[in-house]
Scaffold this active site. Structure first.
Site, mmCIF file in Angstrom:
data_model
loop_
_atom_site.group_PDB
_atom_site.id
_atom_site.type_symbol
_atom_site.label_atom_id
_atom_site.label_comp_id
_atom_site.label_asym_id
_atom_site.label_seq_id
_atom_site.Cartn_x
_atom_site.Cartn_y
_atom_site.Cartn_z
ATOM 1 N N ASP A 40 0.688 -1.047 0.050
ATOM 2 C CA ASP A 40 -0.134 0.000 0.037
ATOM 3 C C ASP A 40 0.936 1.551 -0.154
ATOM 4 O OD1 ASP A 40 -2.616 -1.239 0.047
ATOM 5 O OD2 ASP A 40 -2.520 -1.176 2.010
HETATM 6 C C1 GLC Z 1 -0.807 2.436 5.925
HETATM 7 C C2 GLC Z 1 -0.063 1.281 6.353
HETATM 8 C C3 GLC Z 1 -0.378 0.209 5.562
HETATM 9 C C4 GLC Z 1 -2.078 -0.178 5.416
HETATM 10 C C5 GLC Z 1 -2.673 1.196 4.838
HETATM 11 C C6 GLC Z 1 -4.079 0.999 5.032
HETATM 12 O O1 GLC Z 1 -0.501 2.737 4.643
HETATM 13 O O2 GLC Z 1 1.273 1.237 6.418
HETATM 14 O O3 GLC Z 1 0.140 -1.138 6.242
HETATM 15 O O4 GLC Z 1 -2.146 -1.298 4.547
HETATM 16 O O5 GLC Z 1 -2.129 2.167 5.897
HETATM 17 O O6 GLC Z 1 -4.948 2.088 4.684
HETATM 18 C C1 GLC Z 2 -1.880 -4.020 5.194
HETATM 19 C C2 GLC Z 2 -3.046 -4.036 4.232
HETATM 20 C C3 GLC Z 2 -2.642 -4.989 3.051
HETATM 21 C C4 GLC Z 2 -1.295 -4.505 2.316
HETATM 22 C C5 GLC Z 2 -0.210 -4.498 3.375
HETATM 23 C C6 GLC Z 2 1.075 -4.141 2.855
HETATM 24 O O1 GLC Z 2 -1.580 -5.138 5.701
HETATM 25 O O2 GLC Z 2 -4.166 -4.538 4.946
HETATM 26 O O3 GLC Z 2 -3.779 -4.763 2.154
HETATM 27 O O4 GLC Z 2 -1.224 -5.194 1.257
HETATM 28 O O5 GLC Z 2 -0.514 -3.783 4.262
HETATM 29 O O6 GLC Z 2 0.879 -2.804 2.515
#
Ligand code: GLC
Ligand code: GLC
Length: 814
Positions: free
Chosen positions: A487
């Site tokens: 993400d």
């Molecule tokens: C932030 C976190 C990530 C998560 C995302 C969800 O980017 O670092 O892990 O998936 O928020 O909104």
């Molecule tokens: C969080 C989110 C997932 C994402 C991950 C890596 O665990 O829930 O959707 O892939 O972060 O950013």
């Protein structure tokens, strides 16, 4: 130091002191009514949706972290002293304390001044209520005059609004009290047809429903004035903050035990029958009263608890293993499977790290979660797939999440994550392999929840696949969009505004930045979709998918390989990410794991090179780090990944979710020792002795363990709701133990450590129980199968003929 131990026989984790480094929690409920409960009785409850239908209040960003919950007080009527058997909120030093977190229930008890009090909290199956079953025993030599108090703070339903909109909320709270039962009915007068209730099985000496009357001015839950005084004031809440509290008086002879039940419930009435009498404003209690009566009966409560245990015996009985490694056994047999059910129910919505008001059910996350729970609840997995697919956009793209109550997709946490659509293919494939139920492919499913847009689920998968083909970048690799699985790799974002959300802010059009990860995922999806097409006898179409997959594989070899490992991406300037050429972020885990898992480079040494580099640059004793070197500063062209201090989260943290990809890749490369070694490094049970470093629960996975660059290397964070649960379960059971459902049957292809002499397993699969005995004869992973005494070619166990439902499989390895 350890804060407890595993009771493997009872499937419980036993916590022996209340002051765990972080709240160690559990989930109550497994269908519609849910609660979170910590080892000191903290937490809250909700009906289906942690944000939109919150029953009891959670307070965010609190000090202590875990505060507010299902609090019970015991008061010695002679001395006036009072305490809470769950330690919080009064925090009296107990003479003895235990918390037993079990499958869908938690029992917390302690002894103080010779009074033992223990409460079992659980949600009966098929009910919208929770039971607090309190047992008080007088262990003194003299009679004890006691009062017990049960208390809960109601939430005004929408948890987000409840936490912020005080100008309105302080004026809308309403309750009713009838026959000692407290009914919380805020907003029932207008558009709500639901209410909450709190009942007590004993004769009560009084109640309170106004928080201020119970706590007293300037007081908190640690010192309620009414408990101190020993008398509730029968307050009736109008506005402010409705609560429920009951007082029960008792005199216990030496050795005597008394049980008191507090029951907190949620109830809905048909809109036309909300009030009784109809023209009044009084809640119609006709249908709720029988429910209340049933659960104020101790015999019925015990029976409900027994049913709950049977339910879990059934779910966990689907796969049981016996290996030379206790940590493998207890995770596979109990806790990992259990955590997979939690991620099924919650996705990433409600834990002590997910507030319940932030995220709903994620498209990508929920599809991956299927890998871990589909065998336990196939019918509900089917429903989940259809719900997810119905939020898919006509382009094949996806909303990143939907709310469980409305089941409609929304943009609250952004959109245009270009990996999203492929996870639907992965999820559906897992469902089909487990169940063989191809009828799901013909289900008519809407796009974007629009009536009239229905198309067979199969077409949704086709659009998922095309979505990437229509979005290829300059090297022929998939465009990344807002981000891919990571993400935080925001290559089109270029955000320089403080506080702006990387997830939702407007991006560049993004015609350049490409993801090698999505390429790997696409290759995997091409194979899965080809298999699905063949199930529909669309052999030519299947060939087409495979050809696209092969083309992508070639592109990865040409443009996605850095010499010793797979590249990660190209940024908006067309520059490499995850390459020797980079100053920081030279190598990333995602593509090493996922490209190999998709089969890229397995035949020609490329995969082995990638795995060797992973071991060399990314592996630590606490797990495999996401990338190295960590980003030491913020990079405008990389986005959120570089916003985290080095060693945390996506910036070189050990992001446990993707460690299993490398485990699977190692298994595919035939390295059982390597695969299981990685598995053990992040296995929570194996980390139990590291309690003070690890800090999170030793019975469930956490999303992250701080990486080598962090001052707290080895410290876990964000336990419970993480794709780590499903992927670890999938890696250990299907790729290391190698018990793998496929479209054509159950494949047995273990890649276990060399020193293991073998293992045993029982697997229920498509109505058949397979009893598997695997014994190692020599090194290597070659397998010879004997099924019910007859040697079988290859390693696919044929479905039994003649309606047999019990099959013995002997596996000789080596
Ligand atoms: C932030 C976190 C990530 C998560 C995302 C969800 O980017 O670092 O892990 O998936 O928020 O909104
Ligand atoms: C969080 C989110 C997932 C994402 C991950 C890596 O665990 O829930 O959707 O892939 O972060 O950013």
């Amino acid at each position: 130091m350890q804060y407890g131990y595993f009771d493997d026989v009872n499937r419980e984790y036993v916590i022996t002191r209340p002051d765990t480094p972080l709240p160690w929690i559990n989930y109550l409920g497994c269908q519609e009514y849910f609660g979170i409960i910590s080892n000191t009785a903290g937490g809250y409850s909700f009906y289906r949706d942690a944000r939109l239908r919150r029953i009891s209040r959670g307070r965010y960003n609190n000090v202590p972290f875990d505060f507010g919950g299902r609090y019970i007080y015991v008061r010695d009527e002679t001395s006036g002293e009072f305490w809470s058997p769950s330690w919080q909120p009064t925090r009296h030093e107990p003479e003895q304390y235990t918390c037993r977190h079990g499958m869908g229930y938690t029992t917390i008890g302690s002894k103080y001044r010779g009074i033992a009090a223990s409460t079992r909290y659980f949600v009966p199956l098929d009910e919208k209520l929770e039971i607090w079953q309190l047992t008080v025993t007088n262990e003194r030599l003299t009679p004890a005059a006691l009062s017990v108090f049960g208390s809960v703070e109601f939430c005004l339903w929408d948890a987000q609004d409840d936490a912020t909109n005080f100008q309105r909320n302080f004026s809308i709270g309403e309750v009713e009290i009838e026959d000692g039962v407290i009914y919380h009915k805020t907003e029932y007068r207008e558009r709500r047809d639901h209410f909450a209730w709190l009942a007590c099985s004993a004769e009560t000496a009084g109640f309170d429903t106004q928080r201020e009357a119970f706590l007293g001015p300037y007081r908190g839950w640690d010192k309620p004035a009414a408990v101190e005084r020993g008398a509730l004031s029968n307050s009736v809440a109008h506005g402010w903050s409705p609560i429920g509290a009951h007082q029960v008086r008792m005199v216990l002879a030496p050795g005597e035990t008394r049980q008191v039940l507090f029951v907190l419930g949620y109830h809905e009435n048909p809109v036309a029958e909300k009030f009784d009498p109809p023209e009044s404003q009084t809640v119609n209690k006709k249908t709720v009263k029988p429910v209340i009566a049933r659960y104020l009966d101790a015999v019925a409560v015990d029976a409900a608890f027994a049913r709950l245990r049977e339910y879990w015996d059934g779910l966990l009985g689907i796969l049981q293993v016996h290996t030379p490694d206790i940590h493998t056994d207890r995770m596979v047999n109990v806790w990992n499977a259990y955590q997979c059910m939690a991620t099924f129910n919650m996705s990433r919505s409600a834990s002590f790290y997910e507030s319940g008001i932030g995220r709903g059910l994620g498209f990508r996350d929920s599809n991956q979660d299927l890998l871990g729970f589909v065998q336990m609840v196939p019918a509900r997995a089917r429903e989940r797939i259809l719900d997810l697919a119905a939020t898919q956009l006509p382009t094949g793209g996806a909303y990143h999440q939907y709310q469980p109550l409305t089941k409609k997709g929304n943009n609250d946490v952004g959109g245009n994550f270009n990996d999203d659509p492929h996870w639907l293919i992965v999820g559906v494939a897992a469902y089909l392999k487990e169940t063989g139920d191809t009828s799901i492919l013909d289900e008519a499913v809407q796009y974007d929840n629009q009536p009239g847009s229905e198309q067979p689920l199969y077409e949704h998968l086709q659009r998922s696949f095309r979505y990437t083909l229509e979005r290829l970048g300059p090297h022929g690799l998939p465009l990344i969009g807002r981000a891919d699985w990571n993400d935080c790799l925001n290559l089109n974002c270029f955000s320089d505004t403080p506080g702006q959300s990387f997830q939702t802010t407007t991006n560049k059009e993004g015609k350049v930045a490409e993801s090698v990860f999505i390429a790997g995922l696409f290759v995997l999806a091409s194979k899965e979709l080809a298999d699905i097409a063949r199930l529909r006898s669309l052999d030519q179409e299947a060939e087409g998918y495979l050809a696209e997959g092969r083309r992508m594989e070639e592109t990865v070899r040409k443009h996605g390989w850095d010499g010793d490992w797979f590249l990660r991406a190209y940024d908006d300037f067309g520059s490499k990410i995850g390459s020797k050429e980079c100053a920081e972020g030279k190598i990333f885990i995602e593509t090493q794991g996922f490209c190999v898992l998709a089969g890229i480079g397995l035949g020609d040494g490329m995969a082995q090179k990638a795995l060797d580099s992973t071991r060399r640059y990314l592996a630590t004793p606490h797990g495999i780090i996401l990338q190295q070197p960590a980003y030491s500063r913020y990079y405008l062209n990389l986005g959120e990944i570089s916003s985290y201090p080095p060693g945390y989260k996506e910036n070189a943290g050990i992001f446990c979710h993707n460690n299993p990809w490398v485990m699977i890749a190692e298994a595919m490369a035939g390295n059982g020792d390597g695969a299981h070694d990685y598995y053990s490094r992040i296995n929570p049970s194996a980390r139990e002795p590291l309690g003070d470093l690890h800090r999170c629960e030793p019975y469930v996975y956490a999303q992250m363990i701080a990486g080598r660059d962090a001052p707290t290397h080895g410290e876990a964070k964000n336990s419970w709701l993480t794709g780590t649960a499903a992927w670890n379960f999938y890696a250990i059971t299907q790729w290391i133990l190698g018990i793998r459902p496929e479209h054509g049957g159950l494949r047995i292809a273990p890649v276990i450590p060399e020193r293991w002499s073998g293992f045993q397993a029982t697997r229920r699969f498509r109505g058949v129980t397979y009893r598997i005995e695997a014994a190692r004869r020599g090194p290597g992973n070659a397998v010879a199968l004997t099924v019910d005494g007859r040697a079988v070619d290859g390693n696919l166990v044929p479905l039994p003929a003649g309606g047999r439902t019990d099959v013995r499989v002997k596996v000789v390895i080596g």
